[in-house]
Design an enzyme around this catalytic site. Sequence first.
Site, PDB file in Angstrom:
ATOM      1  N   HIS A 173       0.807  -1.254   0.180  1.00 56.20           N
ATOM      2  CA  HIS A 173       0.019  -0.020   0.091  1.00 56.20           C
ATOM      3  C   HIS A 173       0.984   1.422  -0.125  1.00 56.20           C
ATOM      4  O   HIS A 173       1.653   1.335   0.977  1.00 56.20           O
ATOM      5  CB  HIS A 173      -1.017  -0.211   1.172  1.00 56.20           C
ATOM      6  CG  HIS A 173      -1.794  -1.307   1.267  1.00 56.20           C
ATOM      7  ND1 HIS A 173      -3.123  -1.173   0.641  1.00 56.20           N
ATOM      8  CD2 HIS A 173      -1.697  -2.684   1.641  1.00 56.20           C
ATOM      9  CE1 HIS A 173      -3.858  -2.517   0.866  1.00 56.20           C
ATOM     10  NE2 HIS A 173      -2.679  -3.345   1.425  1.00 56.20           N
ATOM     11  N   LEU A 174       0.684   1.879  -1.090  1.00 53.93           N
ATOM     12  CA  LEU A 174       1.714   3.176  -1.010  1.00 53.93           C
ATOM     13  C   LEU A 174       0.893   4.523  -0.564  1.00 53.93           C
ATOM     14  O   LEU A 174       1.506   5.589  -0.700  1.00 53.93           O
ATOM     15  CB  LEU A 174       2.303   3.333  -2.493  1.00 53.93           C
ATOM     16  CG  LEU A 174       3.048   2.107  -2.989  1.00 53.93           C
ATOM     17  CD1 LEU A 174       3.745   2.396  -4.361  1.00 53.93           C
ATOM     18  CD2 LEU A 174       4.541   2.025  -1.854  1.00 53.93           C
ATOM     19  N   ASN A 212      -6.818   0.565  -3.038  1.00 58.88           N
ATOM     20  CA  ASN A 212      -7.513   1.174  -1.752  1.00 58.88           C
ATOM     21  C   ASN A 212      -6.929   2.770  -1.292  1.00 58.88           C
ATOM     22  O   ASN A 212      -6.766   2.833  -0.190  1.00 58.88           O
ATOM     23  CB  ASN A 212      -7.836   0.403  -0.535  1.00 58.88           C
ATOM     24  CG  ASN A 212      -6.622  -0.217   0.030  1.00 58.88           C
ATOM     25  OD1 ASN A 212      -5.399   0.113  -0.327  1.00 58.88           O
ATOM     26  ND2 ASN A 212      -6.833  -0.583   1.235  1.00 58.88           N
ATOM     27  N   ASP A 262      -8.571  -5.165  -2.371  1.00 57.55           N
ATOM     28  CA  ASP A 262      -8.022  -5.266  -1.097  1.00 57.55           C
ATOM     29  C   ASP A 262      -8.503  -4.173   0.020  1.00 57.55           C
ATOM     30  O   ASP A 262      -8.599  -3.175  -0.380  1.00 57.55           O
ATOM     31  CB  ASP A 262      -6.687  -5.384  -1.304  1.00 57.55           C
ATOM     32  CG  ASP A 262      -5.981  -5.812   0.166  1.00 57.55           C
ATOM     33  OD1 ASP A 262      -6.483  -6.650   0.838  1.00 57.55           O
ATOM     34  OD2 ASP A 262      -4.882  -5.141   0.390  1.00 57.55           O
ATOM     35  N   HIS A 264      -2.457 -12.322   1.384  1.00 56.16           N
ATOM     36  CA  HIS A 264      -2.062 -12.452   2.768  1.00 56.16           C
ATOM     37  C   HIS A 264      -2.862 -13.657   3.698  1.00 56.16           C
ATOM     38  O   HIS A 264      -3.328 -13.515   4.646  1.00 56.16           O
ATOM     39  CB  HIS A 264      -2.268 -11.238   3.831  1.00 56.16           C
ATOM     40  CG  HIS A 264      -3.478 -10.531   3.509  1.00 56.16           C
ATOM     41  ND1 HIS A 264      -4.778 -11.146   3.512  1.00 56.16           N
ATOM     42  CD2 HIS A 264      -3.777  -9.353   3.102  1.00 56.16           C
ATOM     43  CE1 HIS A 264      -5.744 -10.125   3.267  1.00 56.16           C
ATOM     44  NE2 HIS A 264      -5.190  -9.095   2.935  1.00 56.16           N
ATOM     45  N   ASP A 289       2.483  -6.900   2.451  1.00 55.70           N
ATOM     46  CA  ASP A 289       1.486  -6.229   2.924  1.00 55.70           C
ATOM     47  C   ASP A 289       1.740  -4.894   3.649  1.00 55.70           C
ATOM     48  O   ASP A 289       1.245  -4.445   4.560  1.00 55.70           O
ATOM     49  CB  ASP A 289       0.315  -7.021   3.562  1.00 55.70           C
ATOM     50  CG  ASP A 289      -1.000  -6.473   3.600  1.00 55.70           C
ATOM     51  OD1 ASP A 289      -1.184  -5.370   2.982  1.00 55.70           O
ATOM     52  OD2 ASP A 289      -1.802  -6.923   4.272  1.00 55.70           O
TER      53      ASP A 289
HETATM   54 ZN   LIG Z   1      -6.134  -7.108   2.677  1.00 51.77          ZN
HETATM   55 ZN   LIG Z   2      -3.411  -5.220   1.623  1.00 55.90          ZN
END
Ligand SMILES: [Zn+2]
Ligand SMILES: [Zn+2]
Length: 423
Positions: free
Chosen positions: A64-65, A96, A153, A233, A305
């Site tokens: 996630h950036l 997301n 996600d 995950h 993650d």
């Molecule tokens: Zn997730």
């Molecule tokens: Zn994630």
Amino acid sequence: MLLVKNGRVLDPASKTDAQFDILLDGDKIKELAPAGKISAPQDTEVFDAAGLIVAPGFIDMHVHLREPGQESSETIETGTRSAARGGFTAVCCMPNTRPVNDNASITRFIVDKASKAGVRVWPIGAASIGSKGENLAEIAAMKQAGIVAVSDDGKPIATAKLARQVMEFCRSLDLPVIEHSEDVSLAAGAVMREGVTSTRLGLRGMPAAAESVCVARDVQLAELTGARLHVAHLSAKASLEQVRFAKQRGLHVTCEVTPHHFTLIDEDVQYDSRFKMNPPLASREDREALIAGLADGSVDAIATDHAPHEPALKDVEFDKAPFGILGFETGLALSLEQLVHPGHITLMRMVDLFTTGPAKILGIERKIAPGQPADLTIFSTTHEWTYDVKKSPSKSRNSPFDGRTFQGAPIATIVAGRLVYKM
Ligand SMILES: [Zn+2]
Ligand SMILES: [Zn+2]
């Protein structure tokens, strides 16, 4: 040109494990030969990898950036610098963001920003508009703009009906569907895994079945549609059994495991929000099953993650804190510590889980051979160091591994023939 010499080259694709020199010419690998056998031009830059492992460039296929929208927690620039420090040459960023990456203009924004980053960024597009679980996102247009997979996600694809539609559509586009497997009715309100520890701490828990029920749903839909399903995950033994079942049936089903899930368990949770992530830390038995799956080939990839949250958000009561922890800079070291050093897996298998494993899921090649992209991860299996999260280029500090001492570390990261990180 850049000559990486004297290293022990480990390449799962060609099963190479030998002292080789590698000559990089611009963004491509030019030559690979036994140590001392390459005659490079005079002005060639030399990296001496004596005593180090030289591997194909590591891929982190789940990160996630936070850009666009949550730049106070991370940006593409700070996140990729942290990734480079962790030895990653390519990362797949989840959609997301705010707004959600559910259309080609957001995808293009990310691709454009990422073109200035040192590490390759391969965006993942949302499955549904706004990841709301109602209508399909602009998947075909996003594919043209550069997405490599589809996922909602942060949450699962909301219904079986929509998951079926997404899989049918992605199958026609040859894109993998990455699922955050969670039955939201079983997980509602939970902040950790359900068990003795959640009872003792008085925190609401979700059962392992919250994950495995969704995996079972999706495995059946993958069979129905013929789609490529990738379980993100994966944390529970029961979910891994579903994946094994799917593989035995010859379905295109793969999974990833995070370093925190093969390192920590629910008993480590002590009202400390740095131990709060989704899926939550699982039971001792689950952790053992994950390690067995990493060893026997049932698990296809390790992914971190990486989920930065700025201190103002994360340093609050356990119940109120958002899910997620940093991952880039401790992923390799934890894999060595938990998997390789105790003898659960070989070094070659670990490299496979970071390179050829994720590459296969994404439908790309990853190997050290002439003509291939000049992406290399150079690491030590012995270098002793202590993780100090304050020194991270990430904008966030939410790691449960701050202050931990490791044996083994990324030493240099090379992307497209350029050293983007050197210890
Ligand atoms: Zn997730
Ligand atoms: Zn994630």
